[in-house]
Design a protein around this motif. Structure first.
Motif, PDB file in Angstrom:
ATOM      1  N   UNK A  90       0.918  -1.344   0.054  1.00  6.84           N
ATOM      2  CA  UNK A  90       0.105   0.086   0.051  1.00  6.84           C
ATOM      3  C   UNK A  90       1.082   1.119   0.033  1.00  6.84           C
ATOM      4  N   UNK A  91       2.013   1.218   0.682  1.00 10.10           N
ATOM      5  CA  UNK A  91       2.759   2.438   0.842  1.00 10.10           C
ATOM      6  C   UNK A  91       3.488   2.595  -0.343  1.00 10.10           C
ATOM      7  N   UNK A  92       3.921   1.678  -1.156  1.00  9.10           N
ATOM      8  CA  UNK A  92       4.472   1.595  -2.398  1.00  9.10           C
ATOM      9  C   UNK A  92       3.721   2.325  -3.475  1.00  9.10           C
ATOM     10  N   UNK A  93       2.427   1.843  -3.137  1.00  8.10           N
ATOM     11  CA  UNK A  93       1.268   2.497  -4.253  1.00  8.10           C
ATOM     12  C   UNK A  93       1.269   4.020  -3.967  1.00  8.10           C
ATOM     13  N   UNK A  94       1.001   4.361  -2.866  1.00  6.58           N
ATOM     14  CA  UNK A  94       1.097   5.743  -2.308  1.00  6.58           C
ATOM     15  C   UNK A  94       2.389   6.429  -2.912  1.00  6.58           C
ATOM     16  N   UNK A 146      -3.157  -2.352   8.533  1.00  2.00           N
ATOM     17  CA  UNK A 146      -1.948  -2.909   8.775  1.00  2.00           C
ATOM     18  C   UNK A 146      -1.885  -3.243  10.488  1.00  2.00           C
ATOM     19  N   UNK A 147      -2.439  -2.346  11.289  1.00  2.00           N
ATOM     20  CA  UNK A 147      -2.606  -2.425  12.524  1.00  2.00           C
ATOM     21  C   UNK A 147      -3.284  -3.452  12.894  1.00  2.00           C
ATOM     22  N   UNK A 152       2.060  -3.713  12.165  1.00  4.91           N
ATOM     23  CA  UNK A 152       2.509  -2.807  13.023  1.00  4.91           C
ATOM     24  C   UNK A 152       1.744  -2.650  14.368  1.00  4.91           C
ATOM     25  N   UNK A 153       2.457  -1.902  15.211  1.00  8.94           N
ATOM     26  CA  UNK A 153       1.998  -1.986  16.730  1.00  8.94           C
ATOM     27  C   UNK A 153       0.713  -1.149  16.633  1.00  8.94           C
ATOM     28  N   UNK A 155      -1.406   1.743  18.338  1.00  2.00           N
ATOM     29  CA  UNK A 155      -1.400   2.991  18.761  1.00  2.00           C
ATOM     30  C   UNK A 155      -0.365   3.563  17.760  1.00  2.00           C
ATOM     31  N   UNK A 156      -0.176   2.964  16.711  1.00  2.00           N
ATOM     32  CA  UNK A 156       0.789   3.551  15.408  1.00  2.00           C
ATOM     33  C   UNK A 156      -0.177   4.851  14.964  1.00  2.00           C
ATOM     34  N   UNK A 157       0.490   6.054  14.933  1.00  2.00           N
ATOM     35  CA  UNK A 157      -0.220   7.073  14.300  1.00  2.00           C
ATOM     36  C   UNK A 157      -0.255   6.965  12.930  1.00  2.00           C
ATOM     37  N   UNK A 158      -1.648   6.745  12.291  1.00  2.00           N
ATOM     38  CA  UNK A 158      -1.799   6.353  10.726  1.00  2.00           C
ATOM     39  C   UNK A 158      -1.344   7.509   9.995  1.00  2.00           C
TER      40      UNK A 158
END
Length: 209
Positions: A90-94, A146-147, A152-153, A155-158
């Motif tokens: 997803x992040x690569x697409x972004x 993903x959380x 990912x943990x 509480x991660x700030x999306x």
């Protein structure tokens, strides 16, 4: 998805009015890309758009209102997020979407001009902040998913993860001038994903850890 409290000219009308708005905003984008914010002129915009000068003055009034409306339109026209089933995908697409935009000769020059204008024009800065807020909110659910998958943990700030993806690409555009290619986009995504997995973007009561 639009902005609340839109300025004159920012409401999406139909028919001829929509065609006029589209032509004017295209002309604004062209002028920004060619000459920058400092040389924007309402008369020139009307000439480029082939509409009456009084129409532009009556509906927008100032060049800052025109730029603000352009950013509204860009946010509305932006592509929706891509969901691949993994955070890195997803992040690569972004990142690649941002990279293609900034590497485009017209769009890259346009964003440079808008960012430069935002440093000295409060109205443009507000519109730019709203534009990016819309885009970050569009992609933040990828991090939330993903959380939920345990990538990912908790509480991660999306939002911070999404911002971290595009930040290195804008840095290249605005400062170093280094090549903006897919490899740069992928590295930005990989770095943001690795940092998120390591807990770098965990929230605390006072903000990030």
């Amino acid at each position: 998805m639009g902005f609340e409290g839109a300025d004159p000219g920012t409401i999406r009308p139909g028919g001829r009015t929509a065609r006029v708005r589209s032509a004017v905003l295209r002309a604004v984008g062209d002028a920004l890309a060619e000459h920058g914010f400092a040389h924007l002129d309402l008369t020139d915009i009307a000439r480029r758009a082939e509409v009456g000068k009084t129409t532009v003055y009556r509906r927008w009034g100032t060049v800052t209102s025109l730029v603000a409306d352009l950013l509204v339109d860009m946010a509305e026209q932006s592509l929706p997020r891509t969901e691949t089933g993994s955070l890195l995908g997803d992040l690569k697409a972004n990142a690649r979407l941002v990279q293609r935009t900034l590497a485009d000769p017209r769009q890259g020059a346009l964003f440079k001009a808008v960012v430069a204008a935002a440093t000295c024009e409060a109205k443009t800065a507000e519109a730019l902040h709203r534009f990016y807020d819309i885009r970050v909110k569009e992609w933040a659910p990828c991090v939330q998913q993903a959380i939920e998958r345990g990538e990912v943990p908790e509480g991660t700030d999306t939002h911070e993860v999404i911002r971290a993806v595009s930040a290195p690409l804008y840095y290249r555009l605005l400062t170093t001038g280094d090549r903006l290619d897919e490899a740069a986009a992928d590295r930005a995504a990989e770095a943001a994903a690795a940092a998120a997995r390591a807990g770098a973007y965990l929230r605390t009561e006072r903000g990030l850890v």
